[in-house]
Motif scaffolding. Structure first.
Motif: not given
Length: 546
Positions: A298-301, A318-323, A342-347
């Motif tokens: 959740d980028i916003a928080s 909304g979300s960012c995953w960085s490798q 949007d807010r997102h959790s990786p599987e």
């Protein structure tokens, strides 16, 4: 029930006929006995006949019921076998590794097996009565559905592949085999679909295609930004809900610069271009600094994005995953990032995706840099072979090639050309008095002055320490060549101001013309050289024509 009644009628008719025959036979026998004895005898005889008839009836009944019982047992056995087969089929469907869907004639779902729920996330109660289109992702072309229904409507089986969407919104691939069930009149009453989840296979195939595409681009010498963009596009094509970017670490290892991005807004890419890496510098800046994957759901928080909240809000992120992208020397080369709106959790499969994409980017970056280094090295060696390191003028090898081409062109077009040999006077004293460093500066300046005296189509070459050759294309006659040579001689006679010193030199120039003095490279070169030595012998600082 109708069949059972029809089968039993012949047996009952036989029994009734037997009884009638026996009763008639008894009456006939009694009528033959005299009346005085008839009362007792008839009673005894009748009794015997009745008992015999009953015995025959019992035998006939036993035989009848024996056969009926045997038929009943066979029917019961068939019924049990049928039930066993149904039970086996039901168990097979319930435990099948493939999804099974049964729909009515209107294509509304009436049954799904547990595997369907595992794959899609929908339970039977959630899909019961619904059309299978609730799984549609919008990524399967309408032409495929048209072709499917065209075959099914003809009562034919259909096989194909869909790109569908699970209940949680994830995209997945499945291979489907659909069969229409027909009644005795040939009308469709149901549809049965058996479907396999082929997502893993499709992703492997996609990864292999992208890997081969990257290698192809590398072999064709494509620029790095084109190669990296191909990686980004491949992921976004496979996962339309994702937006990807690749950032590259600069040579100092302090800042990230845009490498590739297709879906992110330009203003956002410009805002993060040149971002300094460190803890709290967004997901990518932090990942590049720590060398570890950073998941911001959740980028916003999240505090890592506090400084960039305005631009991320404007971009709708909304979300960012960085490798981090690691090279073979375990050095961070950049980052590969996946954004969602949007807010997102990786599987787990998302983690595998981002790791595979970063690894592919690492291969592309390192191989590109290796290919670029090789190209520059080859270019450097070619230049060393063809251009003088000190003056930048063509060497003897390149000059010889140009002379051969010029002779062929002059012969074909019936033109003249001139070859000049030039040797500097008083150069050795300059080296002895001022040193070789100043002598090198002098040679550089000599080259500049000589080039300023000829045309762009002509060639000035350094073939030795203070020896030069000049090729003049398309000259009118010897006088024209002599005029150019004099121009060069006078330019070199002017004083040189180098490294705080003033020095004076001169030169000797020998000229040979094609085809007047020679028609081949070797003879033309020898004659120009002989003319130059004659100028030296005649007192130097002069021009001689062969």
């Amino acid at each position: 029930m109708q069949n059972k009644t029809n089968n039993s009628r012949p047996h009952l008719l036989f029994i009734f006929l037997s009884l009638a025959f026996l009763s008639e036979h008894v009456r006939a026998e009694i009528s033959l006995i005299p009346e005085t004895e008839q009362s007792l005898v008839s009673w005894l005889h009748a009794f015997a006949q009745i008992m015999g008839a009953l015995f025959v009836l019992a035998v006939i009944s036993a035989i009848y019921f024996f056969f009926q019982n045997r038929k009943l047992k066979r029917r019961l056995q068939k019924s049990r076998e049928h039930e066993d087969r149904l039970r086996t089929l039901y168990t097979a469907i319930e435990q099948s590794p493939a999804s099974v869907v049964i729909a009515d004639a209107d294509a509304n779902i009436s049954y799904v097996n547990p595997r369907f729920t595992e794959v899609t996330g929908y339970t039977l109660n959630e899909v019961l009565g619904h059309n299978p289109r609730l799984l549609h992702s919008g990524l399967t072309g309408s032409e495929l559905y048209d072709a499917m229904w065209e075959k099914l409507s003809r009562g034919e089986n259909w096989s194909g592949e869909f790109v569908n969407r699970r209940k949680n919104g994830e995209i997945y691939w499945e291979q489907a085999h659909i069969s229409p069930i027909l009644n005795t009149e040939g009308k469709v009453t149901q549809y049965v679909a058996v479907k396999l989840d082929i997502t893993d296979r499709k992703r492997r195939e996609q990864h292999e295609r992208v890997h081969n595409r990257v290698l192809e681009l590398l072999s064709r010498g494509a620029s790095l930004d084109v190669i990296l963009l191909a990686i980004v596009e491949s992921v976004e094509t496979e996962y339309p809900e994702m937006m990807c970017s690749i950032l590259l670490l600069d040579k100092e290892g302090k800042h990230l610069h845009s490498g590739a991005s297709r879906s992110l807004p330009d203003f956002y890419n410009e805002a993060i271009d040149g971002i300094e890496i460190g803890i709290g510098a967004g997901s990518c800046g932090t990942a590049a600094f720590t060398g570890e994957r950073v998941i911001v759901e959740d980028i916003a928080s999240h505090p890592y994005w506090a400084s960039y909240l305005e631009v991320t809000t404007r971009a709708g992120l909304g979300s960012c995953w960085s490798q981090p992208i690691y090279g073979s020397a375990n050095k961070v080369l950049g980052t590969f990032a996946i954004y969602h709106r949007d807010r997102h959790s990786p599987e787990p499969e998302d983690i595998s995706l981002i790791e595979a994409s970063a690894n592919l980017a690492a291969i592309a970056i390192e191989r590109y840099h290796a290919a670029e280094a090789l190209r520059q090295s080859e270019e450097k060696h070619r230049r060393l072979a063809h251009y003088d390191v000190l003056t930048g003028l063509p060497t003897r090898v390149l000059f010889s090639d140009r002379l051969k081409q010029s002779i062929r062109s002059a012969k074909r077009n019936k033109k003249n050309l001139a070859l000049m040999f030039l040797d500097l006077d008083k150069f050795k004293p300059v080296n002895d008095s001022f040193g070789h460093a100043v002598g090198d500066l002098l040679l550089k300046e000599v080259a500049v002055r000589m080039q300023s005296c000829v045309r762009a189509s002509d060639t000035v070459s350094r073939i030795g320490g203070d020896e030069f050759v000049i090729l003049l294309q398309d000259v009118a006659d010897a006088n024209s060549a002599f005029h150019v040579a004099e121009k060069i001689r006078l330019a070199l006679n002017q004083p040189f101001e180098l490294a705080g010193y003033q020095m004076n030199i001169s030169c000797c120039v020998g000229i040979a013309l094609y085809p007047e003095h020679a028609t081949d490279e070797r003879t033309l070169t020898k004659n120009a050289d002989m003319a130059m030595y004659r100028a030296k012998e005649n007192g130097r600082n002069q021009v001689q024509v062969f």
